[in-house]
Design a protein around this motif. Sequence first.
Motif, PDB file in Angstrom:
ATOM      1  N   ILE A 242       0.819  -1.213   0.000  1.00  0.00           N
ATOM      2  CA  ILE A 242       0.000   0.000   0.000  1.00  0.00           C
ATOM      3  C   ILE A 242       0.857   1.270   0.000  1.00  0.00           C
ATOM      4  O   ILE A 242       0.590   2.191  -0.777  1.00  0.00           O
ATOM      5  N   PRO A 243       1.929   1.361   0.827  1.00  0.00           N
ATOM      6  CA  PRO A 243       2.760   2.568   0.769  1.00  0.00           C
ATOM      7  C   PRO A 243       3.490   2.754  -0.566  1.00  0.00           C
ATOM      8  O   PRO A 243       3.984   3.845  -0.854  1.00  0.00           O
ATOM      9  N   SER A 244       3.539   1.692  -1.374  1.00  0.00           N
ATOM     10  CA  SER A 244       4.252   1.749  -2.654  1.00  0.00           C
ATOM     11  C   SER A 244       3.354   2.118  -3.830  1.00  0.00           C
ATOM     12  O   SER A 244       3.842   2.240  -4.957  1.00  0.00           O
ATOM     13  N   LEU A 245       2.055   2.274  -3.603  1.00  0.00           N
ATOM     14  CA  LEU A 245       1.138   2.518  -4.724  1.00  0.00           C
ATOM     15  C   LEU A 245       1.519   3.735  -5.561  1.00  0.00           C
ATOM     16  O   LEU A 245       1.571   3.636  -6.802  1.00  0.00           O
ATOM     17  N   PRO A 246       1.795   4.898  -4.969  1.00  0.00           N
ATOM     18  CA  PRO A 246       2.194   6.038  -5.804  1.00  0.00           C
ATOM     19  C   PRO A 246       3.475   5.778  -6.586  1.00  0.00           C
ATOM     20  O   PRO A 246       3.571   6.142  -7.771  1.00  0.00           O
ATOM     21  N   ALA A 247       4.464   5.138  -5.944  1.00  0.00           N
ATOM     22  CA  ALA A 247       5.735   4.856  -6.620  1.00  0.00           C
ATOM     23  C   ALA A 247       5.552   3.841  -7.746  1.00  0.00           C
ATOM     24  O   ALA A 247       6.176   3.955  -8.812  1.00  0.00           O
TER      25      ALA A 247
ATOM     26  N   GLY B 250       6.316  -2.419   4.708  1.00  0.00           N
ATOM     27  CA  GLY B 250       6.297  -2.008   3.307  1.00  0.00           C
ATOM     28  C   GLY B 250       6.759  -0.585   3.090  1.00  0.00           C
ATOM     29  O   GLY B 250       7.410  -0.270   2.087  1.00  0.00           O
ATOM     30  N   GLY B 251       6.426   0.304   4.020  1.00  0.00           N
ATOM     31  CA  GLY B 251       6.858   1.696   3.905  1.00  0.00           C
ATOM     32  C   GLY B 251       8.366   1.820   3.916  1.00  0.00           C
ATOM     33  O   GLY B 251       8.958   2.556   3.117  1.00  0.00           O
ATOM     34  N   TYR B 252       9.015   1.079   4.819  1.00  0.00           N
ATOM     35  CA  TYR B 252      10.476   1.118   4.891  1.00  0.00           C
ATOM     36  C   TYR B 252      11.121   0.403   3.708  1.00  0.00           C
ATOM     37  O   TYR B 252      12.149   0.851   3.179  1.00  0.00           O
ATOM     38  N   LEU B 253      10.538  -0.727   3.284  1.00  0.00           N
ATOM     39  CA  LEU B 253      11.072  -1.424   2.115  1.00  0.00           C
ATOM     40  C   LEU B 253      11.010  -0.546   0.874  1.00  0.00           C
ATOM     41  O   LEU B 253      11.950  -0.518   0.068  1.00  0.00           O
ATOM     42  N   GLN B 254       9.884   0.181   0.709  1.00  0.00           N
ATOM     43  CA  GLN B 254       9.747   1.096  -0.411  1.00  0.00           C
ATOM     44  C   GLN B 254      10.821   2.188  -0.358  1.00  0.00           C
ATOM     45  O   GLN B 254      11.452   2.506  -1.368  1.00  0.00           O
TER      46      GLN B 254
ATOM     47  N   PHE C 250      14.492   0.034  -0.724  1.00  0.00           N
ATOM     48  CA  PHE C 250      14.789  -0.881  -1.834  1.00  0.00           C
ATOM     49  C   PHE C 250      13.829  -0.806  -3.019  1.00  0.00           C
ATOM     50  O   PHE C 250      14.068  -1.427  -4.045  1.00  0.00           O
ATOM     51  N   GLY C 251      12.713  -0.087  -2.879  1.00  0.00           N
ATOM     52  CA  GLY C 251      11.743  -0.027  -3.962  1.00  0.00           C
ATOM     53  C   GLY C 251      10.612  -1.018  -3.785  1.00  0.00           C
ATOM     54  O   GLY C 251      10.678  -1.932  -2.947  1.00  0.00           O
ATOM     55  N   TRP C 252       9.577  -0.864  -4.591  1.00  0.00           N
ATOM     56  CA  TRP C 252       8.358  -1.649  -4.393  1.00  0.00           C
ATOM     57  C   TRP C 252       8.549  -3.136  -4.632  1.00  0.00           C
ATOM     58  O   TRP C 252       7.852  -3.977  -4.055  1.00  0.00           O
ATOM     59  N   GLU C 253       9.517  -3.525  -5.497  1.00  0.00           N
ATOM     60  CA  GLU C 253       9.717  -4.944  -5.789  1.00  0.00           C
ATOM     61  C   GLU C 253      10.087  -5.744  -4.543  1.00  0.00           C
ATOM     62  O   GLU C 253       9.767  -6.937  -4.438  1.00  0.00           O
ATOM     63  N   SER C 254      10.757  -5.089  -3.590  1.00  0.00           N
ATOM     64  CA  SER C 254      11.202  -5.789  -2.383  1.00  0.00           C
ATOM     65  C   SER C 254      10.033  -6.344  -1.568  1.00  0.00           C
ATOM     66  O   SER C 254      10.180  -7.349  -0.861  1.00  0.00           O
TER      67      SER C 254
END
Length: 398
Positions: free
Chosen positions: A31-36, A155-159, A162-166
């Motif tokens: 969810i935190p990666s949706l904009p990216a 997920g927020g920290y992974l984004q 490392f990016g959303w793929e992580s």
Amino acid sequence: MKSQNLKFLRISSLLAFILIPLGGLTTDIYIPSLPAMAQQLSVSVESVQLSLLIFMISSGLSQLFIGSILDSFGRYKINIVALVLFSLSSFIIAMVPNIYLIYAMRVIQGITVSLIIVGKRAFFVDMYTGHALKNYTSLFSIVWATAPIVAPFIGGYLQQLFGWESNFYLLGILTAIVLFFELKYTGESLKNFQPFNWVNISKVYKTMLSTPDFSLGLLIIGFTYSLLVIYGMVSPFIIEKVYGYSSVETGYSSLLSGVSLMSGGIISKSLLNKPLFTKLNTAIAIQLIVAVAMLLTSISATSIWVLIGFTVPIHLMSGFIFNNVYAYSLQRFTHNAGTASGLTGGSIYVISSVVGYGLINTLSIKSVHALSAVNLGIVALLLMVIVAFKHYVKARIA
């Protein structure tokens, strides 16, 4: 020998509880990666949100039907195959970042997650009875709520790092680890296999869905969860695009939402022996008051603290209502545990995703005020369904 069996039962129960939140983990972790994701994949925001809807619809629809398959063919082998496919699909999403391939893999993940979690919920009905079963089923929504707490936070920290793929690499690794322990410690839990007969199966479904208190219970848990689905889908864009915060702050926001959901479940479990409708009436009254207050406040105040401050009590009461009605629904048809588990879990996803995605795209929820109006509408609808649910439960008891 008895102590060895008890050891395996405890390990199997622990693994089941680890897998029950997998559905929420699979949606909430990115969810935190949706904009990216929208930016990096060069697609619209709606296209990325659609990946959430595709997962929830495929998971929800498959859960409606696979319960009877699990009741006929068992839990164990199907669970193992599903874990393998889920892990592989997670790695494919991470390694081949194409939106259409992501859609296809999300369908596979929706189906496999359904096979896993429906089987694991039914496992407890297979292995436990009486007070122990009641205790475990009351824990389901609490354990399930760990995903909205942990997943967006991680997920927020992974984004950020490392990016959303992580996020998807992590899902693949975690399920591969659980698969190892499943192969080592678990086995088949179903004792009485039901003949796979479409005529009889359709009669079971018809009986369940035509039972008013059960079908209304499904609506209650679906509407309750839709409040979290809508928040999860729109909050990243409000927090990151409107207020200018990062994905980490989105993760913390979702963390508070998840903590609220779990806290509501914990409070519900602590009041397990209190009258059902005393609890539901109190919870929906509080939720309605807070939803009205949020709408009125958001007219003149639009800070992130208005968003979070009112969301926490709304989701707290959602967790409380959800836990009570969820446990009631799972125990309604113990002789067809897999089917009841599938219908219950599937309804959560189907109802919440249709309501959530439908309202988001129809009303274009891009502000706190718009979100508060939607919250109030859903809570008002929830109140009406609870009134009808109360009528039929009391008629059944009488």
